[in-house]
Structures are given as C-alpha cells and as structure tokens.
Design a protein around this motif. Structure first.
Motif, PDB file in Angstrom:
ATOM      1  N   THR A  30       0.860  -1.187   0.000  1.00 31.53           N
ATOM      2  CA  THR A  30       0.000   0.000   0.000  1.00 31.53           C
ATOM      3  C   THR A  30       0.892   1.231   0.000  1.00 31.53           C
ATOM      4  O   THR A  30       2.114   1.126   0.026  1.00 31.53           O
ATOM      5  N   ARG A  31       0.257   2.399  -0.024  1.00 29.74           N
ATOM      6  CA  ARG A  31       1.049   3.623   0.007  1.00 29.74           C
ATOM      7  C   ARG A  31       1.843   3.765   1.298  1.00 29.74           C
ATOM      8  O   ARG A  31       2.855   4.443   1.346  1.00 29.74           O
ATOM      9  N   ARG A  32       1.396   3.126   2.360  1.00 32.37           N
ATOM     10  CA  ARG A  32       2.098   3.187   3.640  1.00 32.37           C
ATOM     11  C   ARG A  32       3.176   2.121   3.764  1.00 32.37           C
ATOM     12  O   ARG A  32       3.878   2.063   4.754  1.00 32.37           O
ATOM     13  N   GLY A  33       3.285   1.217   2.766  1.00 27.65           N
ATOM     14  CA  GLY A  33       4.309   0.186   2.825  1.00 27.65           C
ATOM     15  C   GLY A  33       3.711  -1.206   2.692  1.00 27.65           C
ATOM     16  O   GLY A  33       2.515  -1.381   2.404  1.00 27.65           O
ATOM     17  N   PRO A  34       4.533  -2.246   2.879  1.00 28.00           N
ATOM     18  CA  PRO A  34       4.052  -3.617   2.715  1.00 28.00           C
ATOM     19  C   PRO A  34       3.050  -3.997   3.806  1.00 28.00           C
ATOM     20  O   PRO A  34       3.115  -3.511   4.933  1.00 28.00           O
TER      21      PRO A  34
ATOM     22  N   PRO B 205      -8.603   1.606  -3.854  1.00 27.83           N
ATOM     23  CA  PRO B 205      -7.430   1.221  -4.641  1.00 27.83           C
ATOM     24  C   PRO B 205      -7.438  -0.266  -4.951  1.00 27.83           C
ATOM     25  O   PRO B 205      -7.954  -1.097  -4.192  1.00 27.83           O
ATOM     26  N   VAL B 206      -6.835  -0.619  -6.104  1.00 23.43           N
ATOM     27  CA  VAL B 206      -6.664  -2.010  -6.525  1.00 23.43           C
ATOM     28  C   VAL B 206      -5.168  -2.274  -6.636  1.00 23.43           C
ATOM     29  O   VAL B 206      -4.459  -1.553  -7.357  1.00 23.43           O
TER      30      VAL B 206
END
Length: 511
Positions: free
Chosen positions: A427-431, A500-501
């Motif tokens: 994700t945008r925040r990381g794994p 999001p996908v």
C-alpha cells in the motif's frame, strides 16, 4: 464452470460485500456492543489495573542550546603574520601551531640586549678590580698614617725636652694630617665603587630579564591554540601585518554547551525545586539537565523568565551546535496523585490516543488525554480511573464492543485445520500481509471467519481489517498455482471513498 460464468455471479457477491462494509463503518459510531457481530470469535487479551502514583505533571517547553564563550587567538607582537591552512569549522588541538609571525625585529633586539649584557658584565668586572686596587691602597695608606703618627708623637716628645724645634713638630703633625686626608679620600672612592658594583649587578639582572622576556616573545611568534576547540572565525587575510592583540581566529570548545529556555513564570518555582530535568533532541534522544541559574531576565510579552541548565553526561551529537532545539520536560505542578497505565495499553489514533478497558467481557474503547511518560508507564490526565482494567496485550485489532477473554494472548488455542496461506501486498504506507486458512468446514482470514468461493483454481473472498477509524473490506480475487497464489486486491472502506486495486501474492505454509 467457465471463468465468464464465475465473474457473472461474482458481481452480486461484491455488492453484498460493499453493503456489509458500509454497515460495519457505520457501526463504529454505534453503541459499545454493536461491533460484536464481527467478534463472534472471542479475543484473548491481557489486562492490568490502572495505577495511581504521586508524580508531577510535566509540560513540554522548547529550549535551545547556548554555546560557551569563544576563545580568541591573538597576535603577540607587531609583525607580519601568516595563518596556517585552516578553514572555519576545522578542529584544533591545544598547543597546535595555527599562525606564525615574523620575529626578525625581535631577534635583532635580542642581539642588541645580548651585547648590552656583555658590556654590563665588563663594567662590573672593571668596578670590582678598582675596588680591589683601592683596598690595597687603603692598606698602604693606613700603614703610612701609622708611621707618620708615631713620628709626630716623637717630635712632640723631643720638643718638650727642647731637643727639636717647634717647626719640626709642626712639620711632622702636617704630614700626619695629609696622610689621614688621603686615606679618607681613598675610602670614599671605595664606597662609590661599591655602589657602582651594585648598580652594575642590577643592570645585568635587568638586561637578563629583558632577554628572557624577548626570548619568550620570539617563541610566542609561533602562535598556538590554547585549548581544544573548533574554529568559528578566521580573519580575512591569510598573510598580512597585525598588531599586538589583533584577533586572528576564534575557537569554541565542542563540549562547552548549556541549554537555555524561557520558562513560564508560573512554572519557575517548580523548576527551582526540582532542579534536575530531562530533555530530548529532535530525534528523541534523551539528555539529563541540571539547573545552573535562573537569570534575572523576564519577557513581559510572553510572561517567561530565562533559565540555564548544565548538561549531565554526554551531549548528543545532534545538539553540539548553537541554537539547536531542545524539548524540556518542565514540572507544572507539585507532586500529586495521578493515574498511570502501561505504555502497551495506549494506542495512537488520528487526533489523540485511545485505550481499551475490560468491562464484563467486552472491550470498551476510551479516548484519553495523555500526560508525560513515567518510566514504562504513561500518565493519564483524563479518561481512566485508578483500578480499572486496561487491556495491555491483544489490543492491536480490537474494536469497541469486541467480546474478550482475559488470559495470555500468546497462548492461542488450536484453531481449525486446513491450508495455511500468507498473503502479501503493498500500500502507500508500505508492505502489508494477512493470514488465510482454507478449511473444509470453516475458513479464516486473520482469525476472522470468511466465505471463500472457488471455481477451479480461481478463488475469491472478502476479508475484514479492523483499524481505529473503521473496518476495511479486502476483496481478494486470485488464482492458485501449486504452493503460490496471485491476483488483485480491492480495498474498500478507506476515508474519502477511495478504492485502490493492488496486486497480491500468496505463499502456502502447510496444513
């Protein structure tokens, strides 16, 4: 069944999942037990009583690092000066040569004084020789006077007998007087030469002192750093003429720092009583502070007074600079009873902090007002009372109203059997990752029941991810290939309505 057919009946299933996600998000704001539908499985948690300690309440006050006094390295004489190859910021050691002054004039003066010293010594030797000669002459004059005194006495005796004339007596007496006069003159010359000897010795001492001082001045033309430090100023010209006292460079000790802070007037008394405070730098490194002085400087506009603190122990490297920011923990009250809980119980969320309290087998969410840290605990200013059971372990995935069982979360009972998969995505925040169990009778995602739909090697399920702001729906659509899995993950329920996908992969871990 074909893939096309699978996707046809999958669409209503996704719609049902979306509705379920919306209901879950709305239920976060409902009554404490409303989320129990997602907690059919009882969560195992560890609890601890909220305690009460006698502590001061602390506030964060912004301070700054204040550097100590600079050390000025100055010219020692009026001469041409050449600085060493230094730049601002370079470090120097005590005794290290930093500049060289021309000593030609000083050496010329030294040669002149050396010649004057030799001349003074010769004059002293001459005076001492004259004194020795005078002593010899005085001995001779004293012998002559003794002889003439006896002659005058005999002449006087013979004159009383009319053996000699009165003129002969006068002649003898005159010779005696002249001898006494000559002896007195010679003694006077000896006394004068004794004074000259003392003056010569004093001149020699004076010239010797001047030579010693001049030699020291010549040695000082090799200008050295008086102490270890870092260069903070260098004169503009590297080669030029300088007069005595001109500042060539300034250095600052790398360890000579204090912390200065403007303390609110209402806290000054508590700081004076406590004296020892703690502080942190911008990276969170802690340092000990000792109150050195409260300066008689007040700021009427801000209602503060300046205080200076010595640093106990080693100063962090990030603070070895003037005006580096320091956050001081300043007492704002006298020691009083306060509520404290384990740091493990506190969960940071948007806009503050929360924790969960165990009440009648249910986790109840409390929004709290956090105070300062006290060892491995936090001071709670509002939201919890002493003696309440706060959840310290197993609170990571809790929601308000979740059914709980007090125990050791590390000792989980054996769950249903089946294929165990570890799913990973970014994700945008990381794994991120999740645990999937595909069983014959029951399937679980992150220990929560899920409904899995399989068509050949294709697989679809919707998992739940509980976060402080709500429950997310994780819609997995993928394909199993042996011990691996891959496909697309659609995330629903995010703030703002984003869906999001992302790609996900899975690894089979065993049965």
């Amino acid at each position: 069944m074909t893939i096309g057919t699978f996707r046809q009946w999958l669409t209503p299933l996704r719609m049902a999942g979306l509705c379920l996600s919306l209901a879950a998000a709305l239920s976060i704001m409902a009554a404490p037990h409303a989320n129990a539908q997602f907690g059919g499985r009882v969560a195992m948690v560890a609890v601890e009583e909220a305690g009460e300690d006698v502590l001061s309440i602390f506030a964060d006050i912004q301070g700054r690092v204040a550097a100590g006094a600079d050390i000025a390295i100055t010219a020692t004489t009026n001469a041409k000066t050449k600085l060493g190859e230094f730049q601002i910021g370079d470090r120097v050691k005590a005794g290290q040569v930093v500049a060289q002054q021309d000593a030609s004039d000083l050496r010329l003066r030294l040669d002149l004084l050396t010649a004057q010293l030799a001349e003074a010594k010769l004059r002293l030797t001459q005076t001492e020789q004259g004194m020795a000669d005078d002593l010899v002459m005085i001995d001779l004059l004293e012998a002559q006077l003794d002889l003439l005194s006896r002659k005058a006495e005999r002449a006087n005796t013979l004159a009383t007998r009319n053996a000699v004339s009165v003129d002969a007596v006068d002649t003898a007496r005159g010779a005696e007087i002249r001898a006494r006069e000559t002896l007195a003159q010679r003694r006077g010359l000896l006394a004068a030469k004794s004074i000259q000897k003392q003056l010569g010795a004093a001149a020699i001492d004076r010239i010797s002192l001047e030579i010693k001082a001049l030699k020291a001045d010549i040695a000082d033309t090799s200008i050295t750093a008086p102490a270890d430090g870092q260069i903070v100023f260098i004169q503009a010209s590297r080669i030029g003429f300088n007069r005595t006292g001109d500042v060539l460079m300034r250095t600052r000790a790398t360890s000579d720092f204090e912390v200065e802070a403007d303390i609110p007037l209402e806290y000054i008394g508590f700081v004076a009583m406590t004296r020892k405070l703690a502080g942190t730098d911008s990276s969170g490194n802690r340092l000990g502070l000792q109150l050195r002085v409260i300066l008689p400087i007040q700021n009427v506009r801000t209602g503060t007074q300046t205080a200076r603190f010595s640093v106990t122990g080693e100063l962090p490297r990030t603070l070895r600079a003037e005006n580096a920011p320091v956050t001081l923990l300043v007492p704002t009250t006298s020691p009083a009873p306060v509520v404290v809980v384990s740091k493990d119980a506190v969960i940071p969320v948007s806009g503050g902090h929360i924790l969960f309290v165990a009440e009648e087998g249910v986790a109840v969410q409390r929004r709290i007002r956090l105070g300062n840290a006290a060892g491995d605990k936090f001071v709670i200013l509002d939201g919890v009372s002493p003696g309440e059971l706060v959840i310290t372990r197993g609170n990571e995935g809790l929601v308000d109203g979740k059914k709980i069982k007090i125990g050791d979360p590390a000792l989980r009972p054996a769950g249903p059997k089946g294929e165990k998969w570890t799913l990973n995505w970014n994700t945008r925040r990381g794994p991120a990752s999740g645990e999937l169990l595909i069983g014959k009778d029951k399937s679980l995602f992150n220990d929560e029941p899920v409904e899995i739909v399989r068509a050949g090697n294709d697989i679809n399920f919707i998992g739940k991810l509980v976060l402080p702001f709500g429950v997310l729906d994780l819609d997995f659509n993928g394909t199993i290939d042996g011990d691996s899995m891959g496909g697309k993950l659609t995330i629903r329920g995010l703030p703002g309505g984003n869906t999001p996908v992302v790609d996900f992969t899975g690894t089979k871990g065993g049965n």
